[in-house]
Enzyme design. Sequence first.
Site, PDB file in Angstrom:
ATOM      1  N   TYR A 175       4.068  -6.572  17.255  1.00 14.76           N
ATOM      2  CA  TYR A 175       4.320  -5.814  16.019  1.00 14.76           C
ATOM      3  C   TYR A 175       5.072  -4.522  16.345  1.00 14.76           C
ATOM      4  CZ  TYR A 175       3.335  -2.236  12.515  1.00 14.76           C
ATOM      5  OH  TYR A 175       3.459  -1.196  11.631  1.00 14.76           O
ATOM      6  N   THR A 205       2.854   3.509  16.845  1.00 15.33           N
ATOM      7  CA  THR A 205       2.602   2.498  17.873  1.00 15.33           C
ATOM      8  C   THR A 205       3.788   2.383  18.844  1.00 15.33           C
ATOM      9  OG1 THR A 205       1.639   0.295  18.159  1.00 15.33           O
ATOM     10  CG2 THR A 205       3.454   0.441  16.653  1.00 15.33           C
ATOM     11  N   LYS A 222       9.062  -2.883  15.529  1.00 17.08           N
ATOM     12  CA  LYS A 222       9.417  -1.543  15.036  1.00 17.08           C
ATOM     13  C   LYS A 222      10.432  -0.888  15.979  1.00 17.08           C
ATOM     14  CE  LYS A 222       6.795  -1.448  11.425  1.00 17.08           C
ATOM     15  NZ  LYS A 222       7.460  -1.641  10.131  1.00 17.08           N
ATOM     16  N   TYR A 243       0.827  -1.223   0.000  1.00 10.54           N
ATOM     17  CA  TYR A 243       0.000   0.000   0.000  1.00 10.54           C
ATOM     18  C   TYR A 243       0.859   1.270   0.000  1.00 10.54           C
ATOM     19  CZ  TYR A 243      -3.222   3.461   2.110  1.00 10.54           C
ATOM     20  OH  TYR A 243      -3.954   4.577   2.404  1.00 10.54           O
ATOM     21  N   ILE A 244       1.640   1.473   1.045  1.00 11.27           N
ATOM     22  CA  ILE A 244       2.422   2.711   1.123  1.00 11.27           C
ATOM     23  C   ILE A 244       3.588   2.640   0.126  1.00 11.27           C
ATOM     24  CG2 ILE A 244       3.636   4.296   2.661  1.00 11.27           C
ATOM     25  CD1 ILE A 244       2.172   2.874   5.026  1.00 11.27           C
ATOM     26  N   PHE A 260      10.066  -0.760   3.559  1.00  5.94           N
ATOM     27  CA  PHE A 260       8.675  -0.933   3.999  1.00  5.94           C
ATOM     28  C   PHE A 260       8.350  -2.376   4.372  1.00  5.94           C
ATOM     29  CE2 PHE A 260       8.266   2.605   0.888  1.00  5.94           C
ATOM     30  CZ  PHE A 260       7.619   3.531   1.669  1.00  5.94           C
ATOM     31  N   SER A 319       6.445   3.374  13.262  1.00  9.99           N
ATOM     32  CA  SER A 319       5.015   3.573  13.486  1.00  9.99           C
ATOM     33  C   SER A 319       4.785   4.340  14.780  1.00  9.99           C
ATOM     34  CB  SER A 319       4.366   2.195  13.605  1.00  9.99           C
ATOM     35  OG  SER A 319       3.067   2.313  14.112  1.00  9.99           O
ATOM     36  N   ARG A 338      -7.711   9.742  16.132  1.00 10.81           N
ATOM     37  CA  ARG A 338      -6.428   9.387  15.528  1.00 10.81           C
ATOM     38  C   ARG A 338      -5.995  10.491  14.583  1.00 10.81           C
ATOM     39  NH1 ARG A 338      -6.915   6.251  18.925  1.00 10.81           N
ATOM     40  NH2 ARG A 338      -6.740   3.978  18.921  1.00 10.81           N
TER      41      ARG A 338
HETATM   42  P1  NAD Z   1       1.621  -3.667   3.127  1.00  9.22           P
HETATM   43  O1  NAD Z   1       1.368  -4.989   3.747  1.00  9.22           O
HETATM   44  O2  NAD Z   1       0.700  -3.201   2.058  1.00  9.22           O
HETATM   45  O3  NAD Z   1       3.113  -3.602   2.570  1.00  9.22           O
HETATM   46  C1  NAD Z   1       4.160  -4.352   3.148  1.00  9.22           C
HETATM   47  C2  NAD Z   1       4.811  -5.144   2.032  1.00  9.22           C
HETATM   48  O4  NAD Z   1       5.886  -5.925   2.551  1.00  9.22           O
HETATM   49  C3  NAD Z   1       3.840  -6.125   1.356  1.00  9.22           C
HETATM   50  O5  NAD Z   1       3.843  -5.882  -0.038  1.00  9.22           O
HETATM   51  C4  NAD Z   1       4.415  -7.501   1.701  1.00  9.22           C
HETATM   52  O6  NAD Z   1       4.185  -8.428   0.656  1.00  9.22           O
HETATM   53  C5  NAD Z   1       5.883  -7.183   1.913  1.00  9.22           C
HETATM   54  N1  NAD Z   1       6.612  -8.111   2.798  1.00  9.22           N
HETATM   55  C6  NAD Z   1       6.291  -8.511   4.050  1.00  9.22           C
HETATM   56  N2  NAD Z   1       7.237  -9.343   4.522  1.00  9.22           N
HETATM   57  C7  NAD Z   1       8.179  -9.456   3.559  1.00  9.22           C
HETATM   58  C8  NAD Z   1       9.403 -10.169   3.450  1.00  9.22           C
HETATM   59  N3  NAD Z   1       9.838 -10.981   4.431  1.00  9.22           N
HETATM   60  N4  NAD Z   1      10.125 -10.061   2.320  1.00  9.22           N
HETATM   61  C9  NAD Z   1       9.705  -9.277   1.297  1.00  9.22           C
HETATM   62  N5  NAD Z   1       8.552  -8.591   1.335  1.00  9.22           N
HETATM   63  C10 NAD Z   1       7.797  -8.669   2.462  1.00  9.22           C
HETATM   64  O7  NAD Z   1       1.675  -2.585   4.312  1.00  9.22           O
HETATM   65  P2  NAD Z   1       1.741  -1.002   4.265  1.00  9.22           P
HETATM   66  O8  NAD Z   1       0.534  -0.488   4.930  1.00  9.22           O
HETATM   67  O9  NAD Z   1       2.127  -0.529   2.939  1.00  9.22           O
HETATM   68  O10 NAD Z   1       2.935  -0.760   5.293  1.00  9.22           O
HETATM   69  C11 NAD Z   1       4.270  -0.565   4.870  1.00  9.22           C
HETATM   70  C12 NAD Z   1       5.166  -0.420   6.091  1.00  9.22           C
HETATM   71  O11 NAD Z   1       4.691   0.678   6.876  1.00  9.22           O
HETATM   72  C13 NAD Z   1       5.158  -1.638   7.001  1.00  9.22           C
HETATM   73  O12 NAD Z   1       6.464  -1.831   7.499  1.00  9.22           O
HETATM   74  C14 NAD Z   1       4.219  -1.228   8.115  1.00  9.22           C
HETATM   75  O13 NAD Z   1       4.520  -1.891   9.304  1.00  9.22           O
HETATM   76  C15 NAD Z   1       4.502   0.266   8.219  1.00  9.22           C
HETATM   77  N6  NAD Z   1       3.376   1.021   8.804  1.00  9.22           N
HETATM   78  C16 NAD Z   1       2.132   0.907   8.260  1.00  9.22           C
HETATM   79  C17 NAD Z   1       1.078   1.586   8.843  1.00  9.22           C
HETATM   80  C18 NAD Z   1      -0.331   1.456   8.289  1.00  9.22           C
HETATM   81  O14 NAD Z   1      -1.282   1.772   9.012  1.00  9.22           O
HETATM   82  N7  NAD Z   1      -0.513   1.028   7.049  1.00  9.22           N
HETATM   83  C19 NAD Z   1       1.279   2.401   9.970  1.00  9.22           C
HETATM   84  C20 NAD Z   1       2.560   2.508  10.479  1.00  9.22           C
HETATM   85  C21 NAD Z   1       3.613   1.815   9.882  1.00  9.22           C
HETATM   86  N1  UFG Z   2     -12.085   1.277  14.500  1.00 11.27           N
HETATM   87  C1  UFG Z   2     -13.436   1.020  14.589  1.00 11.27           C
HETATM   88  N2  UFG Z   2     -13.957   0.013  13.806  1.00 11.27           N
HETATM   89  C2  UFG Z   2     -13.188  -0.716  12.960  1.00 11.27           C
HETATM   90  C3  UFG Z   2     -11.794  -0.438  12.862  1.00 11.27           C
HETATM   91  C4  UFG Z   2     -11.275   0.576  13.668  1.00 11.27           C
HETATM   92  O1  UFG Z   2     -14.160   1.657  15.343  1.00 11.27           O
HETATM   93  O2  UFG Z   2     -13.714  -1.621  12.296  1.00 11.27           O
HETATM   94  C5  UFG Z   2     -11.528   2.362  15.331  1.00 11.27           C
HETATM   95  C6  UFG Z   2     -10.447   1.878  16.274  1.00 11.27           C
HETATM   96  O3  UFG Z   2     -11.010   1.390  17.460  1.00 11.27           O
HETATM   97  C7  UFG Z   2      -9.605   3.135  16.456  1.00 11.27           C
HETATM   98  C8  UFG Z   2      -9.742   3.859  15.113  1.00 11.27           C
HETATM   99  O4  UFG Z   2     -10.896   3.310  14.492  1.00 11.27           O
HETATM  100  O5  UFG Z   2     -10.170   3.924  17.449  1.00 11.27           O
HETATM  101  C9  UFG Z   2      -8.555   3.653  14.200  1.00 11.27           C
HETATM  102  O6  UFG Z   2      -8.294   2.251  14.119  1.00 11.27           O
HETATM  103  P1  UFG Z   2      -7.277   1.628  13.076  1.00 11.27           P
HETATM  104  O7  UFG Z   2      -7.286   0.150  13.288  1.00 11.27           O
HETATM  105  O8  UFG Z   2      -7.580   2.129  11.713  1.00 11.27           O
HETATM  106  O9  UFG Z   2      -5.893   2.287  13.490  1.00 11.27           O
HETATM  107  P2  UFG Z   2      -5.075   2.185  14.855  1.00 11.27           P
HETATM  108  O10 UFG Z   2      -4.870   3.583  15.324  1.00 11.27           O
HETATM  109  O11 UFG Z   2      -5.655   1.237  15.795  1.00 11.27           O
HETATM  110  O12 UFG Z   2      -3.689   1.553  14.339  1.00 11.27           O
HETATM  111  C10 UFG Z   2      -3.072   1.887  13.093  1.00 11.27           C
HETATM  112  C11 UFG Z   2      -2.236   0.703  12.626  1.00 11.27           C
HETATM  113  C12 UFG Z   2      -1.105   0.482  13.576  1.00 11.27           C
HETATM  114  C13 UFG Z   2      -0.313   1.730  13.721  1.00 11.27           C
HETATM  115  C14 UFG Z   2      -1.199   2.879  14.141  1.00 11.27           C
HETATM  116  C15 UFG Z   2      -0.419   4.149  14.176  1.00 11.27           C
HETATM  117  O13 UFG Z   2      -3.037  -0.456  12.538  1.00 11.27           O
HETATM  118  O14 UFG Z   2      -0.260  -0.509  13.065  1.00 11.27           O
HETATM  119  O15 UFG Z   2      -2.278   3.007  13.231  1.00 11.27           O
HETATM  120  O16 UFG Z   2       0.246   4.318  13.003  1.00 11.27           O
HETATM  121  F1  UFG Z   2       0.649   1.566  14.633  1.00 11.27           F
END
Ligand code: NAD
Ligand code: UFG
Length: 366
Positions: free
Chosen positions: A168, A146, A172, A31-32, A100, A144, A250
């Site tokens: 998780y 988190t 990080k 995604y990102i 990522f 993150s 958030r």
């Molecule tokens: P995503 O799952 O869409 O992307 C992660 C990618 O890593 C995937 O394409 C997956 O196939 C690949 N991957 C996982 N393990 C692997 C491995 N061992 N070798 C090669 N590829 C591997 O997730 P995203 O939302 O794009 O997140 C990207 C990064 O940002 C992650 O590290 C995630 O922890 C971090 N992050 C995401 C969020 C969020 O809410 N989306 C918030 C904070 C941090």
């Molecule tokens: N929520 C609902 N219903 C749902 C899903 C979420 O009410 O079906 C609420 C949650 O309780 C929370 C808010 O929406 O209050 C946001 O929830 P998310 O799951 O979208 O996001 P979080 O803040 O819990 O966590 C996300 C990622 C973590 C990351 C964090 C900060 O999942 O990995 O953002 O980056 F660490």
Amino acid sequence: MLQHRSTESGVAPISASVGTMKILVTGGTGYIGSHTVLSLQEAGHDVVVLDNLVNSSEESLRRVSELTGKTAAFHQVDLVDEPAVEAVFDQHQIDAVIHFAGLKAVGESVQEPLAYYYNNIVGTLNLLRAMDKHNVRSIVFSSSATVYGEHNPIPYIEKMEIGANNPYGRTKEQIEDILSDLGNADDRWHIALLRYFNPVGAHPSGRIGEDPQGIPNNLVPFIAQVAVGRREKLMVFGGDYDTPDGTAQRDYIHVVDLADGHVAALNYIAERAGVRRWNLGSGRGSSVLEVLRSFEKAVGQPIPYEITGRRAGDLPAFWADASSALADLGWSTTKTVDQMCEDHWRWQKNNPYGYNAAEPAAASNA
Ligand code: NAD
Ligand code: UFG
């Protein structure tokens, strides 16, 4: 080698560019990652993507290429396979890495801690060893919010003591520690630790976006699947928090702003060795009900929901102090929650089953 460019002020504005670099993006089909590949290509960089496709599809890169007119070299490689990782560095002269790749579901990490520690930590160690061997010592890492855990007051500031409360988040935090130790031990390393808040939205073209497998864990993907008819209603986790409307707050950040933050961080570290950490967030909190209302506005229809009990481990409210990224990188968010929802909805409406053309058998309504 990195191409260096000095600035008079010593501060690299967001528009600054260090010239064309070859950037390895791990997790670049995700995604990102896919949005960042697009931003990097638009900024003129060459991109190589490494991903094992455990949570993504190569289709995202095909679409990025359609949008930018450029092609990223793709390697389907698992980071835990060290020789395969090395082979990517043998094949390309990489200048810098944006890392990522990792597993990211908090709940799953509680159930399967070994899988999370193995994948995220061993994968990162293999990557760093391969980089070191090949004299590539610039890395931007996806951390993150988190990592701030449960004990810090809001807004979160980079200098606070961190302490994640789930496996998780601890991966990080541990990777941040590994990278900090590395930067402290060897001043040839250029390291950026980016702590993302809540990334949502999609590229405004509606061609790339978030494509969660199975039931979405996160708020906006869940709302989007309700809106498109894949799920019956949103369950709002908790209506009795000490917040203005009782639902949790958030700091939501548009994924395109987030992607641009990586380009800004890359420009900054290209010219500066050492370890730096930045929050990437808007500095504002939005409640679950506020996001729901924005999404309804984008769709033009009410979205069914029910307020239910709190989700275990959730905090009532958190958001970023985003002033360091502005001061150092010249970067700040540009898009509102309304725009995040409009763009997320365009992606979901045009791609109801994500990158799959049709409903996958295992992901039917739940
Ligand atoms: P995503 O799952 O869409 O992307 C992660 C990618 O890593 C995937 O394409 C997956 O196939 C690949 N991957 C996982 N393990 C692997 C491995 N061992 N070798 C090669 N590829 C591997 O997730 P995203 O939302 O794009 O997140 C990207 C990064 O940002 C992650 O590290 C995630 O922890 C971090 N992050 C995401 C969020 C969020 O809410 N989306 C918030 C904070 C941090
Ligand atoms: N929520 C609902 N219903 C749902 C899903 C979420 O009410 O079906 C609420 C949650 O309780 C929370 C808010 O929406 O209050 C946001 O929830 P998310 O799951 O979208 O996001 P979080 O803040 O819990 O966590 C996300 C990622 C973590 C990351 C964090 C900060 O999942 O990995 O953002 O980056 F660490």
